[in-house]
Design a protein around this motif. Structure first.
Motif, PDB file in Angstrom:
ATOM      1  N   PRO A 134      93.163  -4.888 100.654  1.00 19.87           N
ATOM      2  CA  PRO A 134      92.380  -3.710 100.241  1.00 19.87           C
ATOM      3  C   PRO A 134      93.124  -2.817  99.255  1.00 19.87           C
ATOM      4  O   PRO A 134      92.518  -2.275  98.325  1.00 19.87           O
ATOM      5  CB  PRO A 134      92.110  -2.985 101.562  1.00 19.87           C
ATOM      6  CG  PRO A 134      93.099  -3.536 102.535  1.00 19.87           C
ATOM      7  CD  PRO A 134      93.372  -4.922 102.111  1.00 19.87           C
ATOM      8  N   LEU A 135      94.427  -2.632  99.435  1.00 20.33           N
ATOM      9  CA  LEU A 135      95.185  -1.812  98.490  1.00 20.33           C
ATOM     10  C   LEU A 135      95.228  -2.450  97.109  1.00 20.33           C
ATOM     11  O   LEU A 135      95.122  -1.767  96.084  1.00 20.33           O
ATOM     12  CB  LEU A 135      96.605  -1.581  99.018  1.00 20.33           C
ATOM     13  CG  LEU A 135      96.737  -0.655 100.228  1.00 20.33           C
ATOM     14  CD1 LEU A 135      98.190  -0.543 100.657  1.00 20.33           C
ATOM     15  CD2 LEU A 135      96.166   0.723  99.912  1.00 20.33           C
ATOM     16  N   ARG A 172      92.952  -4.502  95.921  1.00 12.79           N
ATOM     17  CA  ARG A 172      91.616  -4.395  95.328  1.00 12.79           C
ATOM     18  C   ARG A 172      91.376  -2.994  94.774  1.00 12.79           C
ATOM     19  O   ARG A 172      90.762  -2.827  93.718  1.00 12.79           O
ATOM     20  CB  ARG A 172      90.552  -4.755  96.371  1.00 12.79           C
ATOM     21  CG  ARG A 172      90.525  -6.237  96.724  1.00 12.79           C
ATOM     22  CD  ARG A 172      89.233  -6.607  97.444  1.00 12.79           C
ATOM     23  NE  ARG A 172      89.114  -5.893  98.712  1.00 12.79           N
ATOM     24  CZ  ARG A 172      89.576  -6.343  99.869  1.00 12.79           C
ATOM     25  NH1 ARG A 172      90.205  -7.513  99.928  1.00 12.79           N
ATOM     26  NH2 ARG A 172      89.418  -5.636 100.983  1.00 12.79           N
ATOM     27  N   ALA A 173      91.866  -1.984  95.513  1.00 10.49           N
ATOM     28  CA  ALA A 173      91.733  -0.614  95.015  1.00 10.49           C
ATOM     29  C   ALA A 173      92.528  -0.425  93.725  1.00 10.49           C
ATOM     30  O   ALA A 173      92.045   0.200  92.770  1.00 10.49           O
ATOM     31  CB  ALA A 173      92.207   0.371  96.080  1.00 10.49           C
ATOM     32  N   LEU A 230      90.673  -2.066  90.909  1.00  7.40           N
ATOM     33  CA  LEU A 230      89.537  -1.260  90.454  1.00  7.40           C
ATOM     34  C   LEU A 230      90.006  -0.106  89.577  1.00  7.40           C
ATOM     35  O   LEU A 230      89.426   0.153  88.506  1.00  7.40           O
ATOM     36  CB  LEU A 230      88.771  -0.718  91.667  1.00  7.40           C
ATOM     37  CG  LEU A 230      87.623   0.252  91.351  1.00  7.40           C
ATOM     38  CD1 LEU A 230      86.576  -0.405  90.468  1.00  7.40           C
ATOM     39  CD2 LEU A 230      86.996   0.774  92.643  1.00  7.40           C
ATOM     40  N   ILE A 231      91.053   0.585  90.010  1.00  5.55           N
ATOM     41  CA  ILE A 231      91.574   1.707  89.224  1.00  5.55           C
ATOM     42  C   ILE A 231      92.076   1.230  87.869  1.00  5.55           C
ATOM     43  O   ILE A 231      91.797   1.843  86.832  1.00  5.55           O
ATOM     44  CB  ILE A 231      92.694   2.426  90.003  1.00  5.55           C
ATOM     45  CG1 ILE A 231      92.103   3.103  91.244  1.00  5.55           C
ATOM     46  CG2 ILE A 231      93.390   3.445  89.117  1.00  5.55           C
ATOM     47  CD1 ILE A 231      93.152   3.672  92.183  1.00  5.55           C
ATOM     48  N   GLY A 267      88.516  -8.729  91.558  1.00  2.00           N
ATOM     49  CA  GLY A 267      89.109  -7.925  92.613  1.00  2.00           C
ATOM     50  C   GLY A 267      90.546  -8.291  92.906  1.00  2.00           C
ATOM     51  O   GLY A 267      91.219  -7.633  93.691  1.00  2.00           O
TER      52      GLY A 267
END
Length: 227
Positions: free
Chosen positions: A13-14, A16-17, A20-21, A78
């Motif tokens: 999740p980190l 993927r975040a 995205l950023i 992602g």
């Protein structure tokens, strides 16, 4: 001693975040870069109704740039190890610049005529309710333009077919249209209360939100109108 699979890197999740950023920042920078000549001219123009045609000319590069940004955001990955947002943006610009301009230029021309009429409304001699009708027409045109921009960025239709589909989806998928309307209101309010540069500075997040709001029309177009 625990082992970490090589293919697991960049899948959390980190990561993927972070992906995205990174994609949003890169797409934002490329959108501003490709639209910079027009945006620079726009911010130099005085807020005078006589400058409306020049403002429309300055906004011309924004259509292809926004279409390329939508393409890049739609095709974003992602996985932090597989990011190529600049390459995808440039591919989207090459594929969509021409088709986007075929719809963006007439839309700008139409909005310029309406804006000029509204800024000189007392001289037209029209009844007051015409001003309200013209304002509603502006909003409807902008919502149609939002749908048309999404379709142009993601599908290779003829301009007239894209125009018809965008008009069809205005009422076919009211949630998508309301989503675009909420973004329009948010952008207008932020511009009025904060700074005129806000739409440019937040273009990538706004376009990502537009993509998410437009998922129903994207899905139906893919399933019903493409081979």
């Amino acid at each position: 001693m625990s082992t970490v699979r090589a293919d697991a890197f960049g899948a959390g999740p980190l990561s993927r975040a972070a992906a995205l950023i990174h994609t949003l920042v890169t797409v934002e920078a490329l959108l501003l870069l490709t639209a910079a000549p027009g945006l620079a001219g726009l911010f130099l123009l005085a807020p005078d109704p006589a400058n409306l045609p020049l403002a429309a000319l300055c906004l011309l590069p924004l259509g292809p740039s926004a279409a390329a940004a939508l393409y890049a955001l739609h095709h974003r990955g992602g996985d932090l190890t597989e990011l190529r947002p600049s390459r995808v943006f440039l591919r989207g610009w090459r594929l969509g610049a021409g088709p986007a301009l075929k719809l963006w230029a007439p839309l700008l021309g139409w909005l310029t005529v309406i804006a000029f009429t509204l800024t000189h409304f007392p001289a037209t001699g029209l009844p007051g309710w015409w001003a309200f009708l013209l304002a509603v027409t502006v909003v409807g045109s902008l919502l149609w333009g939002a749908h048309a921009l999404v379709l142009t960025a993601l599908f290779a239709f003829r301009a007239r077919d894209t125009a018809r589909l965008a008009a069809y989806f205005l009422f076919r998928h009211p949630r998508a249209t309301l989503g675009a309307l909420s973004l329009l209101i948010l952008t207008a309010a932020g511009t009025a209360l904060l700074t005129e540069a806000l739409p440019a500075l937040l273009a990538a997040p706004l376009l990502l939100s537009l993509l998410r709001a437009g998922r129903p029309l994207i899905t139906e177009t893919r399933e019903e109108f493409t081979a």
